[in-house]
Design a protein around this motif. Structure first.
Motif, PDB file in Angstrom:
ATOM      1  N   ASP A  46      44.017  31.638  36.580  1.00 20.63           N
ATOM      2  CA  ASP A  46      44.287  32.528  35.658  1.00 20.63           C
ATOM      3  C   ASP A  46      43.276  32.423  34.550  1.00 20.63           C
ATOM      4  OD1 ASP A  46      44.888  34.486  33.702  1.00 20.63           O
ATOM      5  OD2 ASP A  46      46.581  33.578  32.958  1.00 20.63           O
ATOM      6  N   ASP A  47      41.887  33.247  34.861  1.00 25.86           N
ATOM      7  CA  ASP A  47      40.881  33.196  33.867  1.00 25.86           C
ATOM      8  C   ASP A  47      40.940  34.616  32.897  1.00 25.86           C
ATOM      9  OD1 ASP A  47      38.181  33.309  32.830  1.00 25.86           O
ATOM     10  OD2 ASP A  47      37.308  34.356  34.524  1.00 25.86           O
ATOM     11  N   SER A  48      41.624  34.084  31.975  1.00 26.64           N
ATOM     12  CA  SER A  48      42.072  35.230  31.014  1.00 26.64           C
ATOM     13  C   SER A  48      41.156  36.455  30.794  1.00 26.64           C
ATOM     14  CB  SER A  48      42.648  34.564  29.654  1.00 26.64           C
ATOM     15  OG  SER A  48      43.541  33.523  29.817  1.00 26.64           O
ATOM     16  N   ALA A  83      33.867  40.198  41.280  1.00 30.57           N
ATOM     17  CA  ALA A  83      34.284  38.868  40.970  1.00 30.57           C
ATOM     18  C   ALA A  83      35.270  38.709  40.219  1.00 30.57           C
ATOM     19  CB  ALA A  83      32.875  38.145  40.545  1.00 30.57           C
ATOM     20  N   VAL A  84      35.441  39.710  39.185  1.00 26.43           N
ATOM     21  CA  VAL A  84      36.696  39.346  38.065  1.00 26.43           C
ATOM     22  C   VAL A  84      37.931  39.698  38.815  1.00 26.43           C
ATOM     23  CG1 VAL A  84      35.105  40.246  36.185  1.00 26.43           C
ATOM     24  CG2 VAL A  84      36.518  41.697  37.348  1.00 26.43           C
ATOM     25  N   GLY A  85      38.009  40.276  40.011  1.00 27.96           N
ATOM     26  CA  GLY A  85      39.335  40.456  40.719  1.00 27.96           C
ATOM     27  C   GLY A  85      39.552  39.235  41.579  1.00 27.96           C
ATOM     28  N   TRP A  86      38.558  38.395  41.835  1.00 32.25           N
ATOM     29  CA  TRP A  86      38.981  37.083  42.657  1.00 32.25           C
ATOM     30  C   TRP A  86      40.037  36.326  41.982  1.00 32.25           C
ATOM     31  CZ3 TRP A  86      33.036  35.256  43.131  1.00 32.25           C
ATOM     32  CH2 TRP A  86      32.616  36.112  43.904  1.00 32.25           C
ATOM     33  N   LYS A  87      40.287  36.251  40.699  1.00 27.80           N
ATOM     34  CA  LYS A  87      41.234  35.343  40.096  1.00 27.80           C
ATOM     35  C   LYS A  87      42.721  35.744  40.596  1.00 27.80           C
ATOM     36  CE  LYS A  87      41.599  38.029  36.017  1.00 27.80           C
ATOM     37  NZ  LYS A  87      41.546  38.287  34.463  1.00 27.80           N
ATOM     38  N   GLY A 116      53.830  35.186  33.186  1.00 22.05           N
ATOM     39  CA  GLY A 116      53.767  36.610  33.443  1.00 22.05           C
ATOM     40  C   GLY A 116      52.325  36.883  34.249  1.00 22.05           C
ATOM     41  N   PHE A 117      51.527  35.785  34.534  1.00 23.13           N
ATOM     42  CA  PHE A 117      50.307  36.226  35.151  1.00 23.13           C
ATOM     43  C   PHE A 117      50.723  36.874  36.845  1.00 23.13           C
ATOM     44  CE2 PHE A 117      46.897  34.579  38.181  1.00 23.13           C
ATOM     45  CZ  PHE A 117      46.098  35.330  37.829  1.00 23.13           C
ATOM     46  N   LYS A 118      49.825  37.911  36.926  1.00 20.29           N
ATOM     47  CA  LYS A 118      50.172  38.765  38.167  1.00 20.29           C
ATOM     48  C   LYS A 118      51.528  39.413  38.142  1.00 20.29           C
ATOM     49  CE  LYS A 118      49.106  35.885  41.565  1.00 20.29           C
ATOM     50  NZ  LYS A 118      48.597  35.359  42.850  1.00 20.29           N
ATOM     51  N   LYS A 119      52.260  39.501  37.002  1.00 22.64           N
ATOM     52  CA  LYS A 119      53.457  40.116  37.049  1.00 22.64           C
ATOM     53  C   LYS A 119      53.541  41.147  35.872  1.00 22.64           C
ATOM     54  CE  LYS A 119      56.104  36.345  38.827  1.00 22.64           C
ATOM     55  NZ  LYS A 119      57.309  35.567  38.591  1.00 22.64           N
ATOM     56  N   ASP A 120      53.176  40.655  34.686  1.00 22.30           N
ATOM     57  CA  ASP A 120      53.006  41.439  33.565  1.00 22.30           C
ATOM     58  C   ASP A 120      51.603  42.185  33.164  1.00 22.30           C
ATOM     59  OD1 ASP A 120      55.780  40.570  33.032  1.00 22.30           O
ATOM     60  OD2 ASP A 120      55.143  39.104  31.887  1.00 22.30           O
ATOM     61  N   ALA A 121      51.822  43.281  32.759  1.00 17.08           N
ATOM     62  CA  ALA A 121      50.721  43.919  32.338  1.00 17.08           C
ATOM     63  C   ALA A 121      49.979  43.096  30.972  1.00 17.08           C
ATOM     64  CB  ALA A 121      50.877  45.287  31.727  1.00 17.08           C
ATOM     65  N   MET A 122      48.802  42.933  31.077  1.00 14.74           N
ATOM     66  CA  MET A 122      47.995  42.059  29.955  1.00 14.74           C
ATOM     67  C   MET A 122      46.641  42.932  29.608  1.00 14.74           C
ATOM     68  SD  MET A 122      48.623  38.249  31.236  1.00 14.74           S
ATOM     69  CE  MET A 122      50.248  37.343  31.637  1.00 14.74           C
ATOM     70  N   ARG A 123      46.967  43.925  29.247  1.00 20.40           N
ATOM     71  CA  ARG A 123      45.748  45.017  28.944  1.00 20.40           C
ATOM     72  C   ARG A 123      45.099  44.691  27.811  1.00 20.40           C
ATOM     73  NH1 ARG A 123      49.680  48.501  30.763  1.00 20.40           N
ATOM     74  NH2 ARG A 123      49.521  49.511  32.775  1.00 20.40           N
ATOM     75  N   PRO A 124      44.059  45.143  27.422  1.00 20.22           N
ATOM     76  CA  PRO A 124      43.104  44.804  25.931  1.00 20.22           C
ATOM     77  C   PRO A 124      44.021  45.532  25.141  1.00 20.22           C
ATOM     78  CG  PRO A 124      41.422  45.043  27.759  1.00 20.22           C
ATOM     79  CD  PRO A 124      42.965  45.215  28.481  1.00 20.22           C
TER      80      PRO A 124
END
Length: 437
Positions: free
Chosen positions: A315-317, A305-309, A194-202
């Motif tokens: 996927d730098d979790s 930089a955290v948005g570069w992934k 689900g990387f870049k598809k699902d919300a993975m919020r804290p």
């Protein structure tokens, strides 16, 4: 005839380093909370465990061979230490390093190794096999962390002795090494489902802030403790650490407000950590003004930089690359710009008449350490993946590693909510909950 007094233990320096060692050890539980709050509810305990188990694994390896290979007498042109202190052989209560007991110095350095290994776990959160992590940590500590530590701080280490690059408290062996290693493992394991598809919020921002606060508290021992003395330099380093954390926080929030229109709690915690990361290598080289600039620069740069992934598809979790690798690079390079003679005892940066020479040395150190850590970690990860598999199965990742690996949940609603029938199948019989009709 000239006589030289034998090194003597200073009680004040020793008392301070005892406290600093405890502070640095506290950083690993703080990191566990910081990371644990950033993941989703189904993998909270697994994230905590990856940090906590690192304490035990690295301690055994460090006492057996790590300390000797890092700080023993140089045996290979500045590349690795000797085997003279395996199992801390030859080091007793009266052994002295500087003005503190050598046993305490070894313990202080151990806490650095522990938190560095734990940092790497954030890059592969939610999808790494716990059994593979148990093998990875001791192997990585010996093959990656220990050699780099010798290069930077060990007697005869090539970065310290031959290159002349500066790193006061761990930008190279801690921040850049963990960040580059995290990037390597990201590529070995691949992205989360689900990387870049699902919300993975804290899932728990108060937990994130608590973890960041404990990290900040421990960082005073990390940086000021590296002086190995209770003196004026330790006070200056202590203040630099506080100042950089503050400007890192403000810099990150400024970017969020300007870019997104909302300064966030996660951004405040991340910005403070970014500033602390960057000041780690430079805290003993720059003035108060320099520390403010270093922290601010890191807060701004790391927030982007955290948005570069998402653009580069790694996927730098939990943003180990964006904060620790990038922040470590910023802080290490800026030594070549802001270093002052009053702090370093001789070396000056570009802005203080030192020219480009020191900046060049810092750049060489950054590139070599990053490439080495990435390459060796990638090889270790690939080998473990081939032998035992490094990535959890899709079913484990979908259900959550807490239940499928540890047979526990952090919150009751994790069992009683959606997906309860799956959860019941992996719980011990004493913990099973009868499904409601």
């Amino acid at each position: 005839m000239t006589t030289f007094a034998a090194p003597r233990i200073d009680t004040g320096d020793t008392a301070w380093l005892l406290a600093a060692t405890a502070l640095v050890l506290l950083m690993t539980p703080g990191l566990a909370l910081f990371y644990g709050g950033m993941v989703r509810t189904k993998s909270v305990l697994n994230m905590l465990m990856m940090s906590f188990v690192s304490i035990a694994l690295v301690t055994v390896v460090w006492l057996a061979a790590g300390y000797s290979l890092a700080f023993g007498g140089d045996t290979a042109a500045g590349l690795v230490g000797g085997l003279d202190h395996l199992g801390l052989a030859g080091i007793g209560p009266e052994s002295v390093t500087g003005t503190v007991p050598t046993l305490l110095f070894a313990t202080f350095q151990l806490t650095f190794a522990i938190v560095t290994a734990a940092l790497v776990s954030g890059a592969v959160a939610d999808r790494a096999k716990f059994a593979a992590w148990l093998v990875f940590v001791p192997v990585w500590a010996l093959l990656v962390y220990v050699p780099v530590t010798h290069w930077v701080w060990g007697p005869g280490g090539w970065i310290l002795t031959h290159l002349g690059a500066l790193d006061f408290a761990g930008g190279l062996p801690v921040e850049i090494t963990s960040g580059a290693s995290g990037l390597a493992l990201c590529l070995v394991l691949g992205p989360r489902l689900g990387f870049k598809k699902d919300a993975m919020r804290p899932h728990n921002l108060p937990m994130v802030v608590l973890g960041a606060g404990l990290l900040w508290f421990g960082w005073f021992g990390f940086n000021a403790g590296s002086v190995l003395a209770a003196n004026g330099l330790a006070a200056a380093v202590f203040l630099n650490t506080l100042a950089a954390g503050c400007t890192g926080l403000l810099g990150w929030l400024f970017v969020e407000q300007r870019r997104d229109g909302h300064p966030t709690t996660l951004g405040a915690a991340s910005g403070a950590v970014a500033g602390l990361v960057a000041i780690t290598p430079s805290c003993g080289s720059v003035s108060l003004l320099g520390s403010l600039v270093v922290g601010l620069t890191a807060g701004v740069v790391c927030s982007y930089a955290v948005g570069w992934k998402f653009k580069l598809n790694y996927d730098d979790s939990l943003d180990v690359v964006g904060v620790h690798l990038v922040g470590g690079i910023v802080g290490t390079l800026l030594i070549g710009v802001f270093a002052e003679r009053a702090m370093t005892g001789g070396t000056e940066g570009l802005l203080y008449g030192g020219g480009l020479a020191q900046l060049g040395k810092q750049l060489v150190a950054v590139v070599v350490v990053a490439v080495y850590a990435f390459g060796v970690t990638f090889a270790i990860g690939k080998a473990l993946d081939r032998v035992m598999g490094f990535r959890a199965s899709e079913e484990q990742e979908h259900t959550g590693l807490d239940l499928t690996v540890h047979a526990e949940t952090a919150y009751d609603h994790g069992v009683l909510g959606h997906g309860a029938p799956v959860a019941h199948s992996v719980l011990p019989s004493a913990q099973k909950v009868k499904p409601q009709a």
